[in-house]
Motif scaffolding. Structure first.
Motif, PDB file in Angstrom:
ATOM      1  N   GLU A 267      69.568 -32.788 -51.352  1.00 16.51           N
ATOM      2  CA  GLU A 267      70.407 -33.936 -51.359  1.00 16.51           C
ATOM      3  C   GLU A 267      69.719 -34.984 -50.291  1.00 16.51           C
ATOM      4  O   GLU A 267      69.684 -36.358 -50.715  1.00 16.51           O
ATOM      5  CB  GLU A 267      71.721 -33.697 -50.771  1.00 16.51           C
ATOM      6  CG  GLU A 267      72.700 -32.826 -51.691  1.00 16.51           C
ATOM      7  CD  GLU A 267      73.798 -32.569 -51.067  1.00 16.51           C
ATOM      8  OE1 GLU A 267      74.094 -32.928 -49.912  1.00 16.51           O
ATOM      9  OE2 GLU A 267      74.695 -31.778 -51.651  1.00 16.51           O
TER      10      GLU A 267
ATOM     11  N   ALA B 291      74.495 -19.939 -43.374  1.00 20.11           N
ATOM     12  CA  ALA B 291      74.292 -20.453 -44.804  1.00 20.11           C
ATOM     13  C   ALA B 291      73.473 -19.802 -45.459  1.00 20.11           C
ATOM     14  O   ALA B 291      72.476 -19.059 -45.203  1.00 20.11           O
ATOM     15  CB  ALA B 291      73.713 -22.041 -44.475  1.00 20.11           C
ATOM     16  N   SER B 292      73.915 -19.884 -46.925  1.00 21.92           N
ATOM     17  CA  SER B 292      72.830 -19.002 -47.764  1.00 21.92           C
ATOM     18  C   SER B 292      71.622 -19.741 -48.190  1.00 21.92           C
ATOM     19  O   SER B 292      71.633 -20.963 -47.572  1.00 21.92           O
ATOM     20  CB  SER B 292      73.609 -18.747 -48.870  1.00 21.92           C
ATOM     21  OG  SER B 292      74.042 -19.851 -49.819  1.00 21.92           O
ATOM     22  N   ARG B 293      70.611 -19.317 -48.569  1.00 22.56           N
ATOM     23  CA  ARG B 293      69.404 -19.675 -49.158  1.00 22.56           C
ATOM     24  C   ARG B 293      69.536 -20.915 -50.092  1.00 22.56           C
ATOM     25  O   ARG B 293      69.086 -21.971 -50.006  1.00 22.56           O
ATOM     26  CB  ARG B 293      68.418 -18.787 -49.439  1.00 22.56           C
ATOM     27  CG  ARG B 293      66.994 -19.457 -49.607  1.00 22.56           C
ATOM     28  CD  ARG B 293      65.936 -18.583 -50.315  1.00 22.56           C
ATOM     29  NE  ARG B 293      64.752 -19.020 -50.110  1.00 22.56           N
ATOM     30  CZ  ARG B 293      63.836 -19.067 -49.135  1.00 22.56           C
ATOM     31  NH1 ARG B 293      64.396 -18.437 -47.869  1.00 22.56           N
ATOM     32  NH2 ARG B 293      62.731 -19.337 -48.998  1.00 22.56           N
ATOM     33  N   ARG B 294      70.446 -20.801 -51.033  1.00 25.38           N
ATOM     34  CA  ARG B 294      70.934 -21.609 -51.868  1.00 25.38           C
ATOM     35  C   ARG B 294      71.578 -22.844 -51.447  1.00 25.38           C
ATOM     36  O   ARG B 294      71.276 -24.008 -51.625  1.00 25.38           O
ATOM     37  CB  ARG B 294      71.680 -20.969 -53.068  1.00 25.38           C
ATOM     38  CG  ARG B 294      72.295 -22.016 -54.152  1.00 25.38           C
ATOM     39  CD  ARG B 294      72.913 -21.295 -55.135  1.00 25.38           C
ATOM     40  NE  ARG B 294      73.399 -22.320 -56.399  1.00 25.38           N
ATOM     41  CZ  ARG B 294      73.956 -21.640 -57.439  1.00 25.38           C
ATOM     42  NH1 ARG B 294      74.705 -20.520 -57.555  1.00 25.38           N
ATOM     43  NH2 ARG B 294      74.310 -22.667 -58.244  1.00 25.38           N
ATOM     44  N   THR B 295      72.532 -22.652 -50.426  1.00 26.95           N
ATOM     45  CA  THR B 295      72.852 -23.817 -50.058  1.00 26.95           C
ATOM     46  C   THR B 295      72.049 -24.718 -49.103  1.00 26.95           C
ATOM     47  O   THR B 295      72.164 -26.105 -48.897  1.00 26.95           O
ATOM     48  CB  THR B 295      74.294 -23.264 -49.095  1.00 26.95           C
ATOM     49  OG1 THR B 295      75.257 -22.485 -49.597  1.00 26.95           O
ATOM     50  CG2 THR B 295      74.874 -24.488 -48.113  1.00 26.95           C
ATOM     51  N   THR B 296      71.074 -23.801 -48.309  1.00 24.55           N
ATOM     52  CA  THR B 296      70.192 -24.581 -47.525  1.00 24.55           C
ATOM     53  C   THR B 296      69.261 -25.654 -48.599  1.00 24.55           C
ATOM     54  O   THR B 296      68.943 -26.773 -48.342  1.00 24.55           O
ATOM     55  CB  THR B 296      69.259 -23.651 -46.917  1.00 24.55           C
ATOM     56  OG1 THR B 296      70.126 -23.027 -46.019  1.00 24.55           O
ATOM     57  CG2 THR B 296      68.189 -24.423 -45.817  1.00 24.55           C
TER      58      THR B 296
ATOM     59  N   ARG C 207      77.704 -30.908 -42.592  1.00 26.44           N
ATOM     60  CA  ARG C 207      77.644 -29.558 -43.015  1.00 26.44           C
ATOM     61  C   ARG C 207      76.593 -28.994 -42.043  1.00 26.44           C
ATOM     62  O   ARG C 207      76.692 -27.976 -42.060  1.00 26.44           O
ATOM     63  CB  ARG C 207      77.146 -29.594 -44.421  1.00 26.44           C
ATOM     64  CG  ARG C 207      78.276 -30.110 -45.674  1.00 26.44           C
ATOM     65  CD  ARG C 207      77.991 -29.424 -46.987  1.00 26.44           C
ATOM     66  NE  ARG C 207      76.729 -29.911 -47.374  1.00 26.44           N
ATOM     67  CZ  ARG C 207      76.527 -30.832 -48.103  1.00 26.44           C
ATOM     68  NH1 ARG C 207      77.316 -31.684 -48.528  1.00 26.44           N
ATOM     69  NH2 ARG C 207      75.422 -31.031 -48.623  1.00 26.44           N
TER      70      ARG C 207
ATOM     71  N   TRP D 150      76.809 -25.310 -38.792  1.00 29.65           N
ATOM     72  CA  TRP D 150      75.540 -24.360 -38.765  1.00 29.65           C
ATOM     73  C   TRP D 150      75.092 -24.310 -37.361  1.00 29.65           C
ATOM     74  O   TRP D 150      74.648 -23.306 -36.889  1.00 29.65           O
ATOM     75  CB  TRP D 150      74.773 -24.872 -40.014  1.00 29.65           C
ATOM     76  CG  TRP D 150      73.447 -23.719 -39.850  1.00 29.65           C
ATOM     77  CD1 TRP D 150      73.430 -22.777 -40.608  1.00 29.65           C
ATOM     78  CD2 TRP D 150      72.332 -23.909 -39.292  1.00 29.65           C
ATOM     79  NE1 TRP D 150      72.133 -22.229 -40.460  1.00 29.65           N
ATOM     80  CE2 TRP D 150      71.347 -22.760 -39.597  1.00 29.65           C
ATOM     81  CE3 TRP D 150      71.767 -24.885 -38.194  1.00 29.65           C
ATOM     82  CZ2 TRP D 150      70.204 -22.722 -39.119  1.00 29.65           C
ATOM     83  CZ3 TRP D 150      70.580 -24.998 -37.727  1.00 29.65           C
ATOM     84  CH2 TRP D 150      69.910 -23.820 -38.150  1.00 29.65           C
TER      85      TRP D 150
ATOM     86  N   GLN E 191      70.054 -26.669 -51.339  1.00 31.82           N
ATOM     87  CA  GLN E 191      70.745 -27.789 -51.959  1.00 31.82           C
ATOM     88  C   GLN E 191      71.049 -28.964 -50.894  1.00 31.82           C
ATOM     89  O   GLN E 191      70.969 -30.314 -51.241  1.00 31.82           O
ATOM     90  CB  GLN E 191      72.262 -27.440 -52.344  1.00 31.82           C
ATOM     91  CG  GLN E 191      72.387 -26.700 -53.547  1.00 31.82           C
ATOM     92  CD  GLN E 191      73.900 -26.253 -53.881  1.00 31.82           C
ATOM     93  OE1 GLN E 191      74.556 -25.951 -52.962  1.00 31.82           O
ATOM     94  NE2 GLN E 191      74.243 -25.923 -55.120  1.00 31.82           N
ATOM     95  N   MET E 192      71.158 -28.695 -49.693  1.00 37.05           N
ATOM     96  CA  MET E 192      71.253 -29.690 -48.465  1.00 37.05           C
ATOM     97  C   MET E 192      69.746 -30.360 -48.476  1.00 37.05           C
ATOM     98  O   MET E 192      69.926 -31.684 -48.418  1.00 37.05           O
ATOM     99  CB  MET E 192      71.441 -29.063 -47.285  1.00 37.05           C
ATOM    100  CG  MET E 192      71.617 -29.926 -46.091  1.00 37.05           C
ATOM    101  SD  MET E 192      72.104 -29.140 -44.535  1.00 37.05           S
ATOM    102  CE  MET E 192      70.623 -27.712 -44.384  1.00 37.05           C
TER     103      MET E 192
END
Length: 270
Positions: free
Chosen positions: A172, A161-166, A145, A149, A168-169
């Protein structure tokens, strides 16, 4: 499976299955328990053995498919955050053939006998290898992912990428790091080696065969890369947010100046 077990045993299979994030072993005590750390108990009447590790792995030795499924079903209710895909590692345990205890490239592990300590030693390395395989796959998915980017950033000069996606990454990556360094403790040797230093050579050869330390180090480097990338993304987002805020402030100031000038001009005209 006593210490004086017959060295001429028939080959048997040892299989490690990763079921979930953790296994609550508090409710799995049995009368026929052979070890408490890790929890090990006999299964069936043919010398089968099940070994349960708290970081989510069950090692099954000398069992057929039906007996393995029965053990997994019995442990299932104790699995915390079960995985949809069960990672597995399997080896064939065979007696010595005139050489030292060792692990072959074809997946065969030659051991002196079927003593509990030796089986626990093999199970520990096998369980860690299965857990590492899951973590390696999870980290690979995060890196997959990150790649688009980075390509978009290089080609267009902006992050998609959105801040939320970042976040989450980043989360993880932290979970994998906590699992490898904390619960699985790949770099730590099993406690039984304190009482049985004669098994250190066998465990060292199993470590080399499964490349436990090397895989853990590679995972650590990849996790550091994920962390650096996530920090870079958040820094870029904070910079863009600060720039937008500055533009809004300048626009408000300019509007206020124009409004004041308009009022002044109106007063002068009237």
């Amino acid at each position: 499976m006593a210490e004086d077990a017959d060295p001429g045993f028939a080959p048997l299979t040892a299989r490690a299955v990763l079921l979930g994030e953790r296994i609550d072993t508090a409710g799995l005590e049995r009368r026929d328990v052979l070890s408490t750390t890790p929890l090990a108990f006999k299964v069936g009447g043919a010398g089968g053995l099940a070994i349960v590790f708290r970081y989510g792995v069950v090692v099954l030795i000398g069992l057929d498919t039906l007996a393995e499924d029965e053990v997994i079903r019995g442990v299932g209710p104790r699995v915390i955050d079960p995985f949809a895909l069960h990672e597995e590692e399997a080896v064939q345990l065979a007696p010595l053939d005139g050489r030292d205890e060792r692990a072959e490239l074809d997946g065969t592990v030659h051991i002196a006998d079927l003593s509990l300590e030796r089986l626990l030693c093999v199970a520990d390395a096998l369980a860690k290898s299965a857990a590492l395989a899951h973590d390696e796959r999870q980290v690979a998915e995060v890196l997959d992912r990150i790649e688009p980017w980075a390509r978009t950033l290089a080609e267009r000069g902006r992050q998609p990428a959105s801040r939320r996606t970042t976040l989450q990454m980043l989360g993880e990556g932290l979970l994998v790091q906590h699992r490898v360094a904390g619960r699985v403790a790949v770099s730590e040797k099993p406690d039984l080696l304190w009482d049985r230093p004669d098994l250190e050579r066998l465990y060292a050869r199993l470590e080399d065969e499964y490349e436990l330390h090397e895989r853990a180090e590679i995972l650590d480097r990849k996790l550091n890369l994920i962390g650096q990338t996530a920090r870079l993304i958040t820094d870029l987002m904070d910079t863009e947010r600060a720039l937008r805020l500055e533009v809004i402030i300048v626009a408000l100031i300019a509007f206020e100046i124009l409004f004041s000038l308009g009022q002044l001009a109106w007063r002068i005209a009237h």
